[in-house]
Design a protein around this motif. Structure first.
Motif, PDB file in Angstrom:
ATOM      1  N   HIS A   1       6.461   0.517  -1.533  1.00  0.00           N
ATOM      2  CA  HIS A   1       5.984   1.604  -0.683  1.00  0.00           C
ATOM      3  C   HIS A   1       7.188   2.446  -0.282  1.00  0.00           C
TER       4      HIS A   1
ATOM      5  N   LEU B   1      -1.751   2.995  -6.128  1.00  0.00           N
ATOM      6  CA  LEU B   1      -2.851   2.710  -5.219  1.00  0.00           C
ATOM      7  C   LEU B   1      -2.527   3.303  -3.866  1.00  0.00           C
ATOM      8  N   ASP B   2      -3.499   3.321  -2.982  1.00  0.00           N
ATOM      9  CA  ASP B   2      -3.303   3.873  -1.646  1.00  0.00           C
ATOM     10  C   ASP B   2      -3.925   2.929  -0.623  1.00  0.00           C
ATOM     11  N   ALA B   3      -3.410   1.714  -0.588  1.00  0.00           N
ATOM     12  CA  ALA B   3      -3.976   0.677   0.286  1.00  0.00           C
ATOM     13  C   ALA B   3      -3.102   0.376   1.493  1.00  0.00           C
ATOM     14  N   ARG B   4      -1.815   0.669   1.404  1.00  0.00           N
ATOM     15  CA  ARG B   4      -0.855   0.295   2.454  1.00  0.00           C
ATOM     16  C   ARG B   4      -0.980  -1.183   2.790  1.00  0.00           C
ATOM     17  N   SER B   5      -1.011  -1.975   1.748  1.00  0.00           N
ATOM     18  CA  SER B   5      -1.192  -3.422   1.881  1.00  0.00           C
ATOM     19  C   SER B   5      -0.392  -4.130   0.793  1.00  0.00           C
TER      20      SER B   5
ATOM     21  N   THR C   1      -2.150  -7.244   4.840  1.00  0.00           N
ATOM     22  CA  THR C   1      -0.987  -6.427   5.132  1.00  0.00           C
ATOM     23  C   THR C   1       0.264  -7.268   5.314  1.00  0.00           C
TER      24      THR C   1
ATOM     25  N   GLU D   1      -2.718  -6.262  -1.386  1.00  0.00           N
ATOM     26  CA  GLU D   1      -3.495  -5.492  -2.351  1.00  0.00           C
ATOM     27  C   GLU D   1      -2.599  -4.949  -3.460  1.00  0.00           C
TER      28      GLU D   1
ATOM     29  N   ASP E   1       2.374   1.741  -3.821  1.00  0.00           N
ATOM     30  CA  ASP E   1       1.335   1.800  -2.797  1.00  0.00           C
ATOM     31  C   ASP E   1       1.612   2.922  -1.795  1.00  0.00           C
TER      32      ASP E   1
ATOM     33  N   THR F   1      -3.152  -5.786  -7.278  1.00  0.00           N
ATOM     34  CA  THR F   1      -3.395  -4.693  -8.217  1.00  0.00           C
ATOM     35  C   THR F   1      -2.403  -4.746  -9.369  1.00  0.00           C
TER      36      THR F   1
ATOM     37  N   SER G   1      -6.026  -9.458  -0.045  1.00  0.00           N
ATOM     38  CA  SER G   1      -5.730  -8.087   0.400  1.00  0.00           C
ATOM     39  C   SER G   1      -5.300  -8.097   1.863  1.00  0.00           C
TER      40      SER G   1
END
Length: 261
Positions: A14, A68-72, A187, A75, A48, A79, A185
């Protein structure tokens, strides 16, 4: 037991454009070890919610990107692992998933060691880390932390086993990974959850202090509840006044905290 046909390295990221090149360079060195040249290799960066040049750096360094756009982190790791398995298209029993972080540098024998462990029947390898790059002002705090980290579990595990779990130094056979549901999934704590699930299902999990991964001692966390948050808490604890200045000695309980991430 099926022999390994491929190794996939999964790296969640990230906004990690600054350290990612060094991380990928270290992985590239590890993929060149003679012990792993005979198997297919794939490096996946799970980018992410990145708003910097993380994706461009990953592509330039030859990695496959899972955006991806999960901020996790959980996840992101899941992924990345999913894309790796889909790309390889092999029997999961023949694929090894190695996990590290974008602010970390793996040793040159990292993958070779994990392959040897897999060939010996281990379903997962749980390694340690070695923090680097802390500012001089934190020298005392970090020295104490490193000492406590290095000795944690040593009295119970004289053979060198340890109680730590880090997504920055983790490997698992893909069929075992899938059978327990993979990385959840979350954080934070997705690495702990995966290892706990593997142990609950009685997979063979090797905890080893061999070949630790260098990881950033930064205090600005990318993921809440991760290693950077843990280090920041150690610093805050060290800066607190001695509680004996406020209450009687009989009420004092020393603060003891050992890294378990």
């Amino acid at each position: 037991m099926t022999g390994l046909a491929a190794i996939a390295v999964v790296i969640p990221a990230h906004n990690e454009q600054a350290p990612l090149s060094a991380a990928l360079a270290s992985v590239r060195r590890a993929t060149r070890h003679p012990a792993v040249r005979s198997v297919r290799q794939l490096v996946v960066v799970a980018a992410d919610a990145c708003t910097d040049q993380t994706i461009q750096v990953a592509v330039r360094e030859g990695a496959v990107v899972a955006a991806l756009d999960a901020r996790s982190p959980g996840e992101a790791r899941a992924t990345g692992a999913r894309l790796a398995l889909d790309t390889l298209g092999l029997d999961p029993a023949a694929v090894w998933i190695a996990s590290t972080d974008a602010d970390s540098e793996v040793p040159s024998r990292w993958l070779a060691h994990q392959r040897v462990c897999a060939d010996r029947g281990w379903d997962a390898v749980v390694g340690t880390i070695r923090p680097q790059g802390w500012p001089p002002v934190l020298e005392g705090v970090m020295s104490d932390h490193v000492r406590a980290y290095a000795t944690a579990g040593s009295t119970r595990h004289p053979s060198g086993l340890h109680p730590h779990v880090h997504g920055a130094n983790l490997g698992v056979r893909a069929d075992a990974y899938l059978s327990v549901g993979g990385f959840p999934s979350r954080t934070a704590g997705e690495d702990h959850a995966l290892v706990a699930a593997l142990q609950a299902h009685r997979y063979r999990v090797l905890r080893t202090r061999r070949f630790p991964v260098l990881t950033s001692a930064r205090l600005a966390a990318r993921a809440r509840g991760g290693y950077a948050d843990h280090l920041a808490q150690l610093v805050r604890d060290a800066q607190r006044p001695d509680p004996r200045a406020f209450r009687g000695q009989a009420d004092y309980r020393p603060h003891v905290e050992v890294a378990t991430e």
